[in-house]
Design a protein around this motif. Structure first.
Motif, PDB file in Angstrom:
ATOM      1  N   ILE A   1       0.827  -1.200   0.000  1.00 17.48           N
ATOM      2  CA  ILE A   1       0.000   0.000   0.000  1.00 17.48           C
ATOM      3  C   ILE A   1       0.858   1.245   0.000  1.00 17.48           C
ATOM      4  CG2 ILE A   1      -2.008  -1.009   1.137  1.00 17.48           C
ATOM      5  CD1 ILE A   1      -0.711   0.910   3.540  1.00 17.48           C
ATOM      6  N   ASN A   2       2.117   1.076  -0.301  1.00 14.75           N
ATOM      7  CA  ASN A   2       2.994   2.224  -0.286  1.00 14.75           C
ATOM      8  C   ASN A   2       2.752   3.087  -1.527  1.00 14.75           C
ATOM      9  OD1 ASN A   2       5.046   3.915  -0.806  1.00 14.75           O
ATOM     10  ND2 ASN A   2       6.672   2.485  -0.296  1.00 14.75           N
ATOM     11  N   PRO A   3       2.145   4.235  -1.323  1.00 10.09           N
ATOM     12  CA  PRO A   3       1.808   5.032  -2.502  1.00 10.09           C
ATOM     13  C   PRO A   3       2.923   6.007  -2.896  1.00 10.09           C
ATOM     14  CG  PRO A   3       0.720   5.919  -0.584  1.00 10.09           C
ATOM     15  CD  PRO A   3       1.648   4.844  -0.111  1.00 10.09           C
ATOM     16  N   PHE A   4       4.054   5.965  -2.161  1.00  7.02           N
ATOM     17  CA  PHE A   4       5.076   6.990  -2.397  1.00  7.02           C
ATOM     18  C   PHE A   4       5.575   7.001  -3.833  1.00  7.02           C
ATOM     19  CE2 PHE A   4       5.963   5.911   2.227  1.00  7.02           C
ATOM     20  CZ  PHE A   4       5.091   6.873   2.686  1.00  7.02           C
ATOM     21  N   ASP A   5       5.896   5.791  -4.322  1.00  6.99           N
ATOM     22  CA  ASP A   5       6.442   5.740  -5.679  1.00  6.99           C
ATOM     23  C   ASP A   5       5.433   6.227  -6.710  1.00  6.99           C
ATOM     24  OD1 ASP A   5       8.764   4.780  -4.628  1.00  6.99           O
ATOM     25  OD2 ASP A   5       8.177   2.672  -4.857  1.00  6.99           O
ATOM     26  N   THR A   6       4.191   5.827  -6.472  1.00  6.28           N
ATOM     27  CA  THR A   6       3.154   6.272  -7.406  1.00  6.28           C
ATOM     28  C   THR A   6       3.041   7.798  -7.398  1.00  6.28           C
ATOM     29  OG1 THR A   6       1.992   4.257  -6.793  1.00  6.28           O
ATOM     30  CG2 THR A   6       0.783   5.839  -8.124  1.00  6.28           C
ATOM     31  N   LEU A   7       3.034   8.374  -6.212  1.00  4.46           N
ATOM     32  CA  LEU A   7       2.940   9.832  -6.121  1.00  4.46           C
ATOM     33  C   LEU A   7       4.119  10.481  -6.850  1.00  4.46           C
ATOM     34  CD1 LEU A   7       1.913  10.755  -2.454  1.00  4.46           C
ATOM     35  CD2 LEU A   7       0.487  10.577  -4.471  1.00  4.46           C
ATOM     36  N   ARG A   8       5.298   9.946  -6.590  1.00  6.36           N
ATOM     37  CA  ARG A   8       6.493  10.541  -7.179  1.00  6.36           C
ATOM     38  C   ARG A   8       6.418  10.479  -8.703  1.00  6.36           C
ATOM     39  NH1 ARG A   8       9.932   8.781  -3.083  1.00  6.36           N
ATOM     40  NH2 ARG A   8       9.387  10.678  -1.973  1.00  6.36           N
ATOM     41  N   THR A   9       5.985   9.336  -9.212  1.00  6.05           N
ATOM     42  CA  THR A   9       5.874   9.222 -10.672  1.00  6.05           C
ATOM     43  C   THR A   9       4.840  10.210 -11.206  1.00  6.05           C
ATOM     44  OG1 THR A   9       6.261   6.879 -10.324  1.00  6.05           O
ATOM     45  CG2 THR A   9       5.656   7.554 -12.539  1.00  6.05           C
ATOM     46  N   ILE A  10       3.717  10.329 -10.499  1.00  9.81           N
ATOM     47  CA  ILE A  10       2.688  11.260 -10.983  1.00  9.81           C
ATOM     48  C   ILE A  10       3.264  12.673 -11.055  1.00  9.81           C
ATOM     49  CG2 ILE A  10       0.509  12.379 -10.389  1.00  9.81           C
ATOM     50  CD1 ILE A  10      -0.436   9.724  -9.251  1.00  9.81           C
ATOM     51  N   PHE A  11       3.968  13.069 -10.009  1.00  8.98           N
ATOM     52  CA  PHE A  11       4.459  14.448  -9.986  1.00  8.98           C
ATOM     53  C   PHE A  11       5.587  14.700 -10.994  1.00  8.98           C
ATOM     54  CE2 PHE A  11       2.556  14.828  -5.619  1.00  8.98           C
ATOM     55  CZ  PHE A  11       1.758  15.920  -5.901  1.00  8.98           C
ATOM     56  N   THR A  12       6.287  13.618 -11.413  1.00 11.27           N
ATOM     57  CA  THR A  12       7.422  13.852 -12.309  1.00 11.27           C
ATOM     58  C   THR A  12       7.139  13.510 -13.762  1.00 11.27           C
ATOM     59  OG1 THR A  12       8.219  11.667 -11.687  1.00 11.27           O
ATOM     60  CG2 THR A  12       9.239  13.538 -10.578  1.00 11.27           C
ATOM     61  N   SER A  13       6.025  12.881 -14.058  1.00 11.34           N
ATOM     62  CA  SER A  13       5.780  12.428 -15.431  1.00 11.34           C
ATOM     63  C   SER A  13       5.752  13.587 -16.412  1.00 11.34           C
ATOM     64  CB  SER A  13       4.443  11.688 -15.516  1.00 11.34           C
ATOM     65  OG  SER A  13       4.526  10.482 -14.830  1.00 11.34           O
ATOM     66  N   LYS A  14       6.335  13.344 -17.583  1.00 12.41           N
ATOM     67  CA  LYS A  14       6.274  14.353 -18.642  1.00 12.41           C
ATOM     68  C   LYS A  14       5.167  14.002 -19.622  1.00 12.41           C
ATOM     69  CE  LYS A  14      10.749  16.521 -18.893  1.00 12.41           C
ATOM     70  NZ  LYS A  14      11.536  15.765 -17.864  1.00 12.41           N
ATOM     71  N   TYR A  15       4.953  12.716 -19.805  1.00 10.19           N
ATOM     72  CA  TYR A  15       3.946  12.284 -20.765  1.00 10.19           C
ATOM     73  C   TYR A  15       2.785  11.633 -20.032  1.00 10.19           C
ATOM     74  CZ  TYR A  15       7.875  13.015 -23.847  1.00 10.19           C
ATOM     75  OH  TYR A  15       8.920  13.581 -24.493  1.00 10.19           O
ATOM     76  N   SER A  16       1.618  11.775 -20.636  1.00  6.92           N
ATOM     77  CA  SER A  16       0.415  11.244 -19.992  1.00  6.92           C
ATOM     78  C   SER A  16       0.522   9.748 -19.712  1.00  6.92           C
ATOM     79  CB  SER A  16      -0.803  11.504 -20.857  1.00  6.92           C
ATOM     80  OG  SER A  16      -0.975  12.883 -21.014  1.00  6.92           O
ATOM     81  N   TRP A  17       1.090   9.016 -20.658  1.00 10.63           N
ATOM     82  CA  TRP A  17       1.090   7.564 -20.457  1.00 10.63           C
ATOM     83  C   TRP A  17       1.871   7.160 -19.215  1.00 10.63           C
ATOM     84  CZ3 TRP A  17       5.719   5.033 -20.318  1.00 10.63           C
ATOM     85  CH2 TRP A  17       6.830   5.656 -20.947  1.00 10.63           C
ATOM     86  N   GLN A  18       2.905   7.974 -18.857  1.00  9.39           N
ATOM     87  CA  GLN A  18       3.718   7.595 -17.695  1.00  9.39           C
ATOM     88  C   GLN A  18       2.892   7.615 -16.410  1.00  9.39           C
ATOM     89  OE1 GLN A  18       6.625  10.718 -18.484  1.00  9.39           O
ATOM     90  NE2 GLN A  18       8.229   9.146 -18.519  1.00  9.39           N
ATOM     91  N   SER A  19       2.185   8.724 -16.206  1.00  5.29           N
ATOM     92  CA  SER A  19       1.430   8.819 -14.959  1.00  5.29           C
ATOM     93  C   SER A  19       0.240   7.855 -14.963  1.00  5.29           C
ATOM     94  CB  SER A  19       0.978  10.248 -14.718  1.00  5.29           C
ATOM     95  OG  SER A  19       0.322  10.753 -15.848  1.00  5.29           O
ATOM     96  N   LYS A  20      -0.350   7.692 -16.157  1.00  5.50           N
ATOM     97  CA  LYS A  20      -1.486   6.768 -16.217  1.00  5.50           C
ATOM     98  C   LYS A  20      -1.036   5.342 -15.935  1.00  5.50           C
ATOM     99  CE  LYS A  20      -4.728   7.684 -19.484  1.00  5.50           C
ATOM    100  NZ  LYS A  20      -5.370   8.411 -20.610  1.00  5.50           N
ATOM    101  N   GLN A  21       0.123   5.012 -16.464  1.00  3.82           N
ATOM    102  CA  GLN A  21       0.650   3.671 -16.224  1.00  3.82           C
ATOM    103  C   GLN A  21       0.966   3.483 -14.732  1.00  3.82           C
ATOM    104  OE1 GLN A  21       4.631   2.527 -17.583  1.00  3.82           O
ATOM    105  NE2 GLN A  21       3.618   1.071 -18.926  1.00  3.82           N
ATOM    106  N   ALA A  22       1.529   4.542 -14.142  1.00  8.13           N
ATOM    107  CA  ALA A  22       1.857   4.444 -12.720  1.00  8.13           C
ATOM    108  C   ALA A  22       0.602   4.147 -11.908  1.00  8.13           C
ATOM    109  CB  ALA A  22       2.494   5.747 -12.249  1.00  8.13           C
ATOM    110  N   ILE A  23      -0.501   4.754 -12.298  1.00  8.62           N
ATOM    111  CA  ILE A  23      -1.738   4.533 -11.545  1.00  8.62           C
ATOM    112  C   ILE A  23      -2.269   3.123 -11.789  1.00  8.62           C
ATOM    113  CG2 ILE A  23      -4.147   5.248 -11.300  1.00  8.62           C
ATOM    114  CD1 ILE A  23      -3.113   8.107 -11.955  1.00  8.62           C
ATOM    115  N   SER A  24      -2.230   2.682 -13.042  1.00 12.79           N
ATOM    116  CA  SER A  24      -2.805   1.356 -13.298  1.00 12.79           C
ATOM    117  C   SER A  24      -1.920   0.247 -12.728  1.00 12.79           C
ATOM    118  CB  SER A  24      -3.085   1.151 -14.788  1.00 12.79           C
ATOM    119  OG  SER A  24      -1.877   1.149 -15.493  1.00 12.79           O
ATOM    120  N   HIS A  25      -0.629   0.507 -12.614  1.00 11.06           N
ATOM    121  CA  HIS A  25       0.240  -0.506 -12.014  1.00 11.06           C
ATOM    122  C   HIS A  25       0.245  -0.444 -10.494  1.00 11.06           C
ATOM    123  CE1 HIS A  25       2.864  -1.263 -15.806  1.00 11.06           C
ATOM    124  NE2 HIS A  25       1.585  -1.532 -15.982  1.00 11.06           N
TER     125      HIS A  25
END
Lengths: 450, 327
Positions: free
Chosen positions: A237-261
């Motif tokens: 349940i560690n959401p840290f990595d997901t948050l970090r990816t969301i805040f740093t993504s340049k392209y939509s697919w990156q953050s969307k992928q982070a959420i779905s994974h």
């Protein structure tokens, strides 16, 4: 106390499974939806022939189905992820049960556990054939999942009644554990049960397992034993990595992928984002844009909940993924430690006070023939104002409402506290017309006439 | 218990007990009286804004139908406070089970704030209404008829309550003030009417809290309004305008979690506060914020989580505050 004798070992999670609905604690909302749906079968086949129950592990998804079946005397045909996987298995084993009537004429519930474990090549065609099964079934099909939002499950979401089970509250978990201790005649300390609950994060099943292992090894359940023996289960349940990816993504697919994974569900992510946006983003423009995105996400979430149309989920994810990433325009990214959502913590800490406020507002609601929320928004503020101008009168009224001391204290709350009682309270005898006051009157007049 | 009556909240003390005491809503009263005469009562749906007498009319109806001991024939519930449709069903079942003795062959179930029920729960309610028709009649109370499902609307006699006229409110306030021996300025009662926007419950509450001070003047009314509103609301707005998002959010959490206020309550109070003198703002800014609070209210109705919407409002205020200082 003696170490228990060797005897036939029954896991308590089986021994104490609820047999009837009245044995089943908590999850009122899910209970209501499921019951209504199950009962609707009595009047012919409903439009949605399957239900998808979802929520974290150990919150009682399967138990609820069993309790309902027990109550109405329905037969359960149960399968879980380890039993069957592929299209052929479903065709061979489940289909006959779903399409034929029972010998006794009793209804049958088809229970398919852990459908989110059903994707991937090993289970090829499994979801498709389940979907097909739903369209031809004569009996209610109930599926369970931890994460129902996997893209592969979409076709099942569309045809199912969606039922969410939330993590269980401490109070309810402790209640169940205590009940078991009483029946097993095991001494337990309340604090120890709370520790078991909190280390298991609302998972009742693992809590009961831990309780049993302590009780059967030591014959009693104390704080020390609970602290020693219960480990935090390794939950992703560690959401840290997901948050970090969301805040740093340049392209939509990156953050969307982070959420779905991510193992974290969108609701929890929204909570974490809300807490951490102002920490990660320092420029007001960026904070504003990020909260706008979160606000849109929440609106889509609201629509999804109200209409039960899960198409909206895609938009929620767009907003909490790219919506957040793209709002970081001026702020430079910096590595920060994300904080646990304070709201969740506060809700825990203020529980007692909120309970008192609730009991007070319920008393008022009853006397005043209104809802407790009206009591909170109208009567309590009025009482608070009265108290500050005429203490004895207000006290008499509160007594006549049958409020107790601690309830009164909560009602008067912080508005009688340190800073506010200083200058603002009014003296009844001293009613000079302050200039500010009369200006205000005039202003209000003007605006109300416009 | 009766001896404590004199200290009751006036909103209850001066609630009309019988239909004949209800001064406004004449058409409704006439229709209700007719039902009583004929002892022929359908299921009913009362709709209208808050404080227009829906609950009062339902209780007065029960009183006139059953007499002074009407409580035993009436089950009163508030849908917002019941835990779910199952609890409602259990209560109704329990209540409706025993047949009534007396001249009226049925009992009365009053369900307030029925429009807070989901469509599914209302469907279940509809079936309940059919199942218990032999022994019970329902009065459903709602702010909006549109939020009640069609099948229920078509099974009930609809009564639309309209906002009270200025005259009705002021006359009632005068009557109460005179009975309580409260001194007042005419202007103060007008002020109360304006603030409470035709909501009788709010108006009476305001009169009572103002009278605790002494003579009721317009000034006192405004001050009492200020006292009744949690100070945090104003503080929160000021802090956000100063650019202190986190501090503003702490206030917000205090309001929501400690005071138990709903997002809608909070945004409505902000809207009122904006036009007050406690916040030093230009007229343009006031209007700008007022407009945006409307937007937030709108989003809260659509959305799922009030705090998220209020957070986004605070972020907007921070930005606005910065623009104001830069100008």
């Amino acid at each position: 106390m003696m170490v228990m004798e060797a005897k036939s070992y029954t896991p308590w999670i089986i021994k104490y499974r609820p047999k009837k609905i009245s044995d089943y604690i908590d999850q009122d909302e899910a209970k209501t939806i499921l019951l209504t749906w199950i009962k609707s079968w009595e009047r012919g086949t409903p439009t949605k022939k399957s239900a998808l129950m979802y929520g974290p592990p150990g919150v009682g998804k399967t138990s609820l189905v069993e309790a309902i079946a027990g109550e109405f005397g329905y037969e359960i045909v149960e399968t879980n992820a380890s039993d069957f996987r592929r299209k052929d298995d479903i065709e061979r084993r489940i289909k006959p049960a779903a399409t034929k009537t029972t010998l006794s004429g009793k209804r049958r519930i088809i229970l398919i556990d852990e459908v989110d474990g059903l994707s991937g090549t090993a289970d090829k065609g499994g979801i498709e054939s389940l979907f097909e099964l739903v369209s031809i079934t004569r009996h209610p099909i109930i599926m369970t999942a931890n994460n129902p939002f996997h893209p592969d499950l979409r076709i099942l979401r569309d045809v199912s009644v969606m039922i969410e089970l939330k993590k269980m509250h401490q109070r309810d978990v402790v209640k169940v554990l205590k009940g078991i201790c009483e029946k097993e005649k095991v001494l337990c300390e309340d604090e120890a049960l709370k520790i078991i609950h909190s280390k298991n994060e609302g998972d009742l099943r693992s809590s009961i397992n831990d309780l049993q292992s302590i009780a059967e090894s030591f014959g009693r359940v104390t704080v020390d034993l609970a602290n020693q023996l219960v480990y935090y289960r390794d939950r992703e349940i560690n959401p840290f990595d997901t948050l970090r990816t969301i805040f740093t993504s340049k392209y939509s697919w990156q953050s969307k992928q982070a959420i779905s994974h991510s193992q974290v569900d969108p609701d929890t992510l929204i909570e974490w984002l809300s807490e951490n946006i102002p920490l990660q983003l320092s420029e007001p423009e960026d904070v504003y844009l990020a909260f706008q995105a979160l606000s849109r996400a929440d609106i889509y979430k609201g629509m999804m909940k109200k209409t039960q149309n899960y198409d909206f989920l895609a938009y929620v994810i767009d907003m909490i993924g790219p919506g957040i990433s793209l709002s970081r325009k001026k702020t430079k990214f910096k590595w920060i430690k994300y904080e646990y959502p304070k709201r969740i913590k506060l809700m825990g800490e203020t529980k007692k006070a909120r309970e008192l406020l609730n009991s007070a507002s319920q008393k008022i609601a009853k006397k005043m023939h209104c809802s407790s929320s009206t009591a909170k928004s109208e009567f309590i503020p009025a009482l608070r104002a009265m108290y500050r101008t005429n203490k004895s009168e207000a006290e008499k009224i509160m007594r006549s409402l049958m409020l107790e001391d601690n309830e009164i204290k909560i009602i008067l709350g912080s508005s009688t506290g340190e800073k506010e009682s200083s200058g603002e309270a009014m003296d009844p005898k001293q009613q000079k017309e302050s200039q500010k006051g009369s200006e205000e009157v005039q202003r209000k007049r003007k605006t109300s006439k416009k | 218990m009766l001896r404590t009556d004199e200290y009751l909240l006036w909103a209850e003390k001066y609630r009309p007990k019988s239909l004949k005491e209800i001064v406004n809503q004449e058409d409704i009263v006439v229709r209700l009286k007719k039902f009583i005469q004929e002892k022929n009562v359908p299921h009913m749906l009362f709709t209208g804004p808050p404080g227009t007498g829906k609950t009062t009319a339902a209780l007065a109806f029960a009183h006139d139908l059953y007499g002074d001991n009407y409580q035993q024939y009436v089950l009163e519930m508030n849908a917002s406070d019941e835990r779910g449709i199952d609890d409602i069903r259990t209560k109704v079942k329990e209540f409706a089970r025993a047949r009534v003795v007396g001249t009226v062959p049925f009992k009365l179930i009053i369900l307030d704030e029925a429009d807070n029920m989901t469509a599914d729960a209302q469907q279940a309610l509809r079936r309940m209404m059919e199942n218990f028709t032999a022994t019970s009649r329902f009065i459903l109370i709602a702010n909006y008829a549109s939020k009640i499902i069609e099948p229920i609307q078509s099974r009930t006699a609809l009564f639309r309550f309209t906002p009270l006229s200025k005259n009705d409110v002021i006359e009632r306030l005068k009557l109460i003030a005179n009975k309580e021996g409260v001194k007042f300025e005419e202007e103060a009662l007008e002020t109360i009417y304006e603030i409470s926007e035709g909501d009788m419950r709010k108006a009476i509450n305001l009169l009572q809290s103002s009278s605790a001070v002494g003579k009721v003047t317009a000034d006192v009314v405004y001050k009492v309004i200020g006292l009744a509103q949690p100070k945090e609301i104003r503080d929160m707005v000021s802090l956000a305008l100063e650019g202190k998002f986190n501090a503003a959010r702490e206030k917000l959490r205090k309001l929501m979690i400690e005071y138990g206020l709903s997002g809608v309550d909070i945004i409505k109070q902000i809207h009122k506060e904006i036009f007050g003198n406690n916040l030093q703002l230009s007229e343009e800014t006031r209007l700008l914020i007022a407009d945006y609070t409307g937007e937030v209210l709108f989003r809260m109705v659509e959305g799922a989580d009030d705090e998220i919407q209020l957070n986004s409002f605070l972020a907007w205020l921070v930005l606005l505050g910065r623009r104001i200082t830069q100008e």
